[in-house]
Design a protein around this motif. Structure first.
Motif, PDB file in Angstrom:
ATOM      1  N   TYR A  91       8.382   1.596   7.994  1.00  0.00           N
ATOM      2  CA  TYR A  91       7.428   1.687   6.889  1.00  0.00           C
ATOM      3  C   TYR A  91       6.128   0.938   7.196  1.00  0.00           C
ATOM      4  O   TYR A  91       5.042   1.427   6.880  1.00  0.00           O
ATOM      5  CB  TYR A  91       8.041   1.148   5.591  1.00  0.00           C
ATOM      6  N   ARG A  92       6.211  -0.242   7.794  1.00  0.00           N
ATOM      7  CA  ARG A  92       5.001  -1.006   8.122  1.00  0.00           C
ATOM      8  C   ARG A  92       4.105  -0.211   9.073  1.00  0.00           C
ATOM      9  O   ARG A  92       2.892  -0.124   8.875  1.00  0.00           O
ATOM     10  CB  ARG A  92       5.361  -2.354   8.755  1.00  0.00           C
ATOM     11  N   ARG A  93       4.718   0.355  10.087  1.00  0.00           N
ATOM     12  CA  ARG A  93       3.920   1.129  11.049  1.00  0.00           C
ATOM     13  C   ARG A  93       3.313   2.364  10.403  1.00  0.00           C
ATOM     14  O   ARG A  93       2.165   2.717  10.685  1.00  0.00           O
ATOM     15  CB  ARG A  93       4.764   1.497  12.256  1.00  0.00           C
ATOM     16  N   PHE A  94       4.084   3.036   9.556  1.00  0.00           N
ATOM     17  CA  PHE A  94       3.544   4.206   8.869  1.00  0.00           C
ATOM     18  C   PHE A  94       2.391   3.797   7.952  1.00  0.00           C
ATOM     19  O   PHE A  94       1.341   4.443   7.942  1.00  0.00           O
ATOM     20  CB  PHE A  94       4.651   4.910   8.065  1.00  0.00           C
ATOM     21  N   ALA A  95       2.577   2.731   7.181  1.00  0.00           N
ATOM     22  CA  ALA A  95       1.530   2.266   6.266  1.00  0.00           C
ATOM     23  C   ALA A  95       0.277   1.842   7.032  1.00  0.00           C
ATOM     24  O   ALA A  95      -0.851   2.153   6.614  1.00  0.00           O
ATOM     25  CB  ALA A  95       2.047   1.114   5.401  1.00  0.00           C
ATOM     26  N   ASP A  96       0.443   1.153   8.159  1.00  0.00           N
ATOM     27  CA  ASP A  96      -0.713   0.749   8.970  1.00  0.00           C
ATOM     28  C   ASP A  96      -1.472   1.978   9.471  1.00  0.00           C
ATOM     29  O   ASP A  96      -2.705   2.018   9.425  1.00  0.00           O
ATOM     30  CB  ASP A  96      -0.282  -0.109  10.157  1.00  0.00           C
ATOM     31  N   ALA A  97      -0.745   2.968   9.950  1.00  0.00           N
ATOM     32  CA  ALA A  97      -1.389   4.198  10.437  1.00  0.00           C
ATOM     33  C   ALA A  97      -2.073   4.944   9.296  1.00  0.00           C
ATOM     34  O   ALA A  97      -3.168   5.484   9.474  1.00  0.00           O
ATOM     35  CB  ALA A  97      -0.359   5.090  11.126  1.00  0.00           C
ATOM     36  N   ALA A  98      -1.444   4.958   8.118  1.00  0.00           N
ATOM     37  CA  ALA A  98      -2.053   5.614   6.958  1.00  0.00           C
ATOM     38  C   ALA A  98      -3.354   4.913   6.572  1.00  0.00           C
ATOM     39  O   ALA A  98      -4.368   5.561   6.287  1.00  0.00           O
ATOM     40  CB  ALA A  98      -1.073   5.631   5.791  1.00  0.00           C
ATOM     41  N   ARG A  99      -3.326   3.592   6.575  1.00  0.00           N
ATOM     42  CA  ARG A  99      -4.528   2.811   6.260  1.00  0.00           C
ATOM     43  C   ARG A  99      -5.642   3.134   7.255  1.00  0.00           C
ATOM     44  O   ARG A  99      -6.786   3.340   6.870  1.00  0.00           O
ATOM     45  CB  ARG A  99      -4.206   1.315   6.272  1.00  0.00           C
ATOM     46  N   GLU A 100      -5.290   3.197   8.545  1.00  0.00           N
ATOM     47  CA  GLU A 100      -6.273   3.510   9.579  1.00  0.00           C
ATOM     48  C   GLU A 100      -6.869   4.902   9.397  1.00  0.00           C
ATOM     49  O   GLU A 100      -8.000   5.148   9.792  1.00  0.00           O
ATOM     50  CB  GLU A 100      -5.639   3.399  10.967  1.00  0.00           C
ATOM     51  N   ARG A 101      -6.118   5.797   8.785  1.00  0.00           N
ATOM     52  CA  ARG A 101      -6.597   7.165   8.535  1.00  0.00           C
ATOM     53  C   ARG A 101      -7.341   7.271   7.201  1.00  0.00           C
ATOM     54  O   ARG A 101      -7.682   8.358   6.771  1.00  0.00           O
ATOM     55  CB  ARG A 101      -5.424   8.138   8.563  1.00  0.00           C
ATOM     56  N   GLY A 102      -7.531   6.138   6.525  1.00  0.00           N
ATOM     57  CA  GLY A 102      -8.307   6.131   5.292  1.00  0.00           C
ATOM     58  C   GLY A 102      -7.503   6.251   4.014  1.00  0.00           C
ATOM     59  O   GLY A 102      -8.072   6.412   2.934  1.00  0.00           O
ATOM     60  N   CYS A 103      -6.189   6.142   4.115  1.00  0.00           N
ATOM     61  CA  CYS A 103      -5.352   6.232   2.913  1.00  0.00           C
ATOM     62  C   CYS A 103      -5.389   4.928   2.125  1.00  0.00           C
ATOM     63  O   CYS A 103      -5.512   3.851   2.695  1.00  0.00           O
ATOM     64  CB  CYS A 103      -3.906   6.552   3.292  1.00  0.00           C
ATOM     65  N   ALA A 104      -5.249   5.052   0.817  1.00  0.00           N
ATOM     66  CA  ALA A 104      -5.216   3.896  -0.076  1.00  0.00           C
ATOM     67  C   ALA A 104      -3.831   3.681  -0.671  1.00  0.00           C
ATOM     68  O   ALA A 104      -3.571   2.643  -1.275  1.00  0.00           O
ATOM     69  CB  ALA A 104      -6.233   4.074  -1.199  1.00  0.00           C
ATOM     70  N   VAL A 105      -2.936   4.649  -0.497  1.00  0.00           N
ATOM     71  CA  VAL A 105      -1.621   4.566  -1.121  1.00  0.00           C
ATOM     72  C   VAL A 105      -0.596   5.327  -0.279  1.00  0.00           C
ATOM     73  O   VAL A 105      -0.920   6.323   0.369  1.00  0.00           O
ATOM     74  CB  VAL A 105      -1.664   5.108  -2.575  1.00  0.00           C
ATOM     75  N   VAL A 106       0.656   4.832  -0.290  1.00  0.00           N
ATOM     76  CA  VAL A 106       1.799   5.532   0.281  1.00  0.00           C
ATOM     77  C   VAL A 106       2.745   5.822  -0.871  1.00  0.00           C
ATOM     78  O   VAL A 106       3.017   4.950  -1.701  1.00  0.00           O
ATOM     79  CB  VAL A 106       2.525   4.685   1.352  1.00  0.00           C
TER      80      VAL A 106
END
Length: 149
Positions: A91-106
């Motif tokens: 989950y941490r890695r997915f959330a970090d990658a999502a943040r890097e792609r401009g996401c604000a929420v998982v």
């Protein structure tokens, strides 16, 4: 978890995932993991391995409809790797990658009967709401998880 390596998933991982997911979940789940997820979202999904053995996986994606949202469709960890921190690391890695792609929420969902998942997501920092009646159709209630990045 020192011997577990996490990498970006590949479409060829699909067969490995469906080969174990029913056993790891303790009930039929393969119907929730069609190949299209690995064909189209493998670059945002993760595979965890210990040597040649599958230790866990996370299938997730950035929403094509709302690029500020990421969604975890499926996560599974081998029984011998549970309570090792592997699910949290996925989950941490997915959330970090999502943040890097401009996401604000998982976001993610589960059945109200899945008490382990509800407890895990709450402990990880997700806001847990529900049950949401008829979320996935008549009589199919769901719990919803939201993690602000």
């Amino acid at each position: 978890m020192p011997d577990v390596r996490i990498r970006t998933a590949r479409p060829s991982d699909h067969a490995r995932f469906v080969a174990v997911c029913d056993e790891w979940w303790g009930r039929p789940m393969t119907h929730l993991l069609p190949r299209l997820f690995l064909d189209h979202f493998h670059t945002t999904s993760l595979t965890a391995e210990e040597g040649e053995e599958l230790a866990g996986f996370l299938v997730g994606f950035v929403s094509p409809s709302d690029p500020e949202e990421a969604y975890v469709h499926f996560i599974a960890v081998a029984p011998e790797h549970r309570r090792s921190g592997l699910a949290g690391e996925l989950y941490r890695r997915f959330a970090d990658a999502a943040r890097e792609r401009g996401c604000a929420v998982v976001r993610a969902i589960t059945s109200p009967a899945n008490e382990r998942s509800i407890a895990f997501h709450g402990a990880f920092g997700f806001t847990v709401t529900g049950p949401h009646p008829d979320y996935d159709g008549p009589g199919v209630d769901r719990m919803a998880f939201e993690l602000r990045l």
